[in-house]
Design an enzyme around this catalytic site. Structure first.
Site: not given
Length: 725
Positions: A53, A402, A432, A462, A495, A591, A619
């Site tokens: 991270n 993704r 990204r 997204h 997730y 979160r 998530h």
């Protein structure tokens, strides 16, 4: 003419810096590693996640601040800090966290792992047999690929690639007495970070399960072979982090693929160095040389008292010590879909008369999915696979942000195209750090006959949406999936995400128009059910908050509950402050970053913020508005961040089925009362209640429910013992 409400603003003193709030979130990740109740390899995993991270934070967020500083930007952030002040605050906040991580590794993790037969041994502590084996391994497997690079007037300072681990070697010429500097890159991309040594060479009895030495130490202690005739006087490890954010101008779609591929080539080389990590024992003279060679300032240098790049601890999860890991979680097939599995029909597990297609199930009623507790493969992938093979299905359209490398989703889309269906995939090339993967998928899909588009110029797509159009009794019906997570089977097991399968005609019509917006020249400005960014999501969310304010001011209860990844949008925060001051009760599960200050007298004393960090990455996004006893609840892909509301294509959907809405209400209750949750104070500080005895821990509770085969929507909220890990 109706005048829109002016955008509310938030004073700087009521806004917490988003970068510093992110560091607080990453500390909560590190706290999972420091928790002694957590299995040891899980501690190693969370320490690795903390480091990974942080690498991305420097590559993107710190890089952006440094770019602003170099460009002479003087404008203040929303909390009133200049770029320079933010960089200084980041450094001050990070230093103690980095030392905490290293103390845990040096004084706790290594020794406790060794007790269970997992030895991470420093080269200096190898016995004679182990050292002999390691030196032989160096000669045969490492030495041939190393390239020592001298630095002197005739050899300029070499380029140091992003996130590479390096050895700074000081060598002396015995004839001239001159000390020289050389850099040796550790080949960690082609060799494992921890070099495994045969366990039968150990002095320990019984023999360990796994013995390894860090790769960089193997290189460092064999430098004499790289510099024959020279005297090696010292070696020190260092690592650089470079600006890796891709800046792309708005380009026509035909040019986007080429532009991204060129951008990725530049990223692999890396931009300016934004962080230089050095071993704590490195002499100041060597640090100065590295600073000059990498063009960094003193504030960019981080001395680390321990191994650099602890993200490689993740590789230890492959060591066969199941007692040091969490018990594997096996999700279930969502009960509503239990008889809709084609594989069970094919292998004879169910009879033909017992099977019903997934389309029949969805027509009967909406299905709410909750991953990883509900399996992605038997829900979303099953939906796609049946659509790909069903002769009545005419078209499939979906977004891919993704997806996994061995994607069953992509395979289904390709098969559907080969079966003659109209298939469209919107592949977001600008996801990204996943751009390269998405470029490869886009090429493969296009070559298979799938219509591939890259979204709306100037916006990142997204949203997580899937539309299947099926011909039934001489009419076309739509089947829809709207989710909070990516169409990725691998991350669906890591997730927590939500998804809605529905045949509601309004949802289908909305998605038809949304896909037209994404692929054509539509300027759609309204939708029937969906809240879509950047068209209607912000305005509708603000309307829903203002409605709760009106209820509270009219003497009716105002109540908002929401769960999201981040809350940083100033206008939404200002509106929540206004709602609190009107008496609206606001309960938030955030979160990550949260720039709102809860619990401030007279300002936000009706606002509560908790953060839940556990075994799975939280998530899912849920937004609940009390509406004076007639609640409305939404799920979708967007956080309350400016980028999600204004600069991305997002979709948030209402969940209207009363049973499913009740399930989401119970889910929010679980998170808000999680015994291990972190509670946020008005200064941005987080404190965690100690987990004791029979405590309600959301993830453990949900895993227990699903293992028991219960339907959470119809069972009471209960307690479960154990750890969230």
């Amino acid at each position: 003419m109706v005048t829109a409400n002016p955008a509310p603003t938030v004073p700087p003193e009521l806004y917490i810096n988003r970068e510093l709030s992110w560091i607080d979130f990453n500390y909560r990740v590190l706290a999972q590693a420091l928790d002694e109740r957590r299995p040891l390899l899980e501690q190693a995993k969370f320490s690795a996640i903390f480091s990974n991270n942080l690498d991305e934070f420097f590559m993107v967020r710190v890089a952006t601040l440094k770019s602003q500083l170099e460009a002479g930007v003087t404008c203040l952030s929303d909390d009133g800090l200049t770029p320079q002040e933010q960089l200084e605050a980041i450094r001050q906040k990070l230093r103690p966290l980095l030392e905490l991580q290293q103390q845990h590794y040096r004084h706790s993790l290594k020794s406790h792992l060794a007790e269970y037969g997992l030895q991470l041994i420093d080269y200096a502590n190898l016995n004679d047999a182990q050292r002999s084996w390691v030196d032989d391994y160096f000669c045969s497997a490492i030495f041939p690929v190393l390239t020592p690079l001298a630095v002197d007037p005739s050899h300029p300072f070499p380029f140091i690639s992003n996130l590479s681990l390096n050895v700074a070697a000081l060598v002396r010429d015995p004839e001239t007495g001159q000390q020289e500097f050389a850099r040796v890159k550790v080949p960690q991309k082609i060799l494992p970070r921890f070099v495994q040594i045969p366990t039968d060479l150990s002095d320990r009895q019984p023999s360990p399960v796994f013995t390894a030495v860090p790769l960089e130490q193997v290189v460092a202690f064999n430098l004499s072979l790289l510099f024959p005739g020279m005297s090696v006087e010292g070696h020190y490890f260092f690592r650089v982090t470079r600006d890796a954010d891709l800046e792309l101008r708005d380009l026509e779609a035909d040019d986007l693929m080429e532009a991204l591929e060129e951008g990725l080539r530049k990223r692999r080389r890396g931009g300016e160095v934004v962080r230089l990590e050095v071993a704590d024992e490195m002499p100041e003279s060597v640090v100065q040389l590295l600073m000059e060679g990498t063009a960094v300032e003193p504030q960019d240098v981080y001395r680390i008292n321990g191994p650099l790049g602890l993200d490689d601890l993740m590789s230890l999860m492959a060591v066969p010590l199941p007692q040091l890991k969490e018990k594997p979680h096996k999700g279930r097939t969502a009960p509503a879909l239990a008889r809709a599995q084609k594989s069970l029909l094919e292998d004879g597990s169910i009879k033909a008369e017992e099977f019903e297609s997934i389309f029949s199930v969805i027509r009967r009623g909406d299905v709410l999915l909750q991953h990883p507790y509900d399996l992605f493969t038997t829900s979303v992938e099953e939906f796609l696979n049946q659509a790909a093979d069903d002769p009545s299905v005419l078209a499939i359209k979906m977004t891919l942000y993704r997806t996994s490398r061995d994607s069953g989703v992509v395979s289904a889309l390709i098969r559907a195209a080969e079966n003659g269906k109209q298939v469209m995939a919107l592949v977001e090339l600008k996801a990204r750090f996943d751009e390269d993967n998405n470029i490869q998928w886009a090429k493969r899909l296009e070559s298979s006959g799938v219509h591939v588009v890259y979204g709306v110029i100037g916006l990142k797509t997204h949203t997580k949406i899937l539309l299947v159009v099926r011909k039934e009794k001489d009419r076309l019906n739509s089947y829809v999936h709207i989710g909070t997570g990516n169409y990725n089977a691998r991350t669906s097991g890591l997730y927590t995400d939500l998804g809605l399968l529905t045949a509601n005609p309004d949802f289908g019509a909305d998605l038809v128009e949304l896909f037209n917006y994404l692929t054509g020249f539509s300027k759609q400005q309204s939708f029937r059910r969906l809240l879509v960014a950047p068209v209607s999501l912000r305005s509708r969310m603000e309307e829903l908050i203002r409605r709760e304010i009106d209820h509270a001011r009219a003497g009716r209860e105002g109540h908002i509950r929401a769960k999201m990844n981040s809350l940083v949008d100033p206008a939404i925060i200002a509106l929540l402050y206004e709602a609190s001051q009107a008496g609206v009760r606001i309960q938030l599960v955030v979160r990550g970053m949260c720039s709102l200050r809860p619990g401030m007298a007279g300002i936000s004393d009706h606002i509560e913020v908790v953060s839940v960090i556990g075994r799975f990455l939280e998530h899912s996004r849920v937004f609940w508005f009390g509406n004076a006893g007639e609640p409305e609840v939404f799920i979708g892909s967007a956080d309350w961040m400016t980028r999600n509301l204004d600069r991305r294509v997002e979709a948030v959907a209402p969940v209207e089925d009363p049973v499913l809405r009740h399930h989401l209400e119970e889910l929010l209750d679980l998170y808000l009362h999680d015994a291990g949750a972190w509670h946020m104070g008005p200064e941005g500080q987080f404190s965690q209640r100690p987990v004791e005895g029979d405590a309600t821990l959301t993830q453990a509770t949900l895993m227990k429910r699903w293992r028991g085969g219960l339907t959470a929507a119809r069972e009471p909220v209960g307690k479960a013992a154990g750890s969230t890990a």
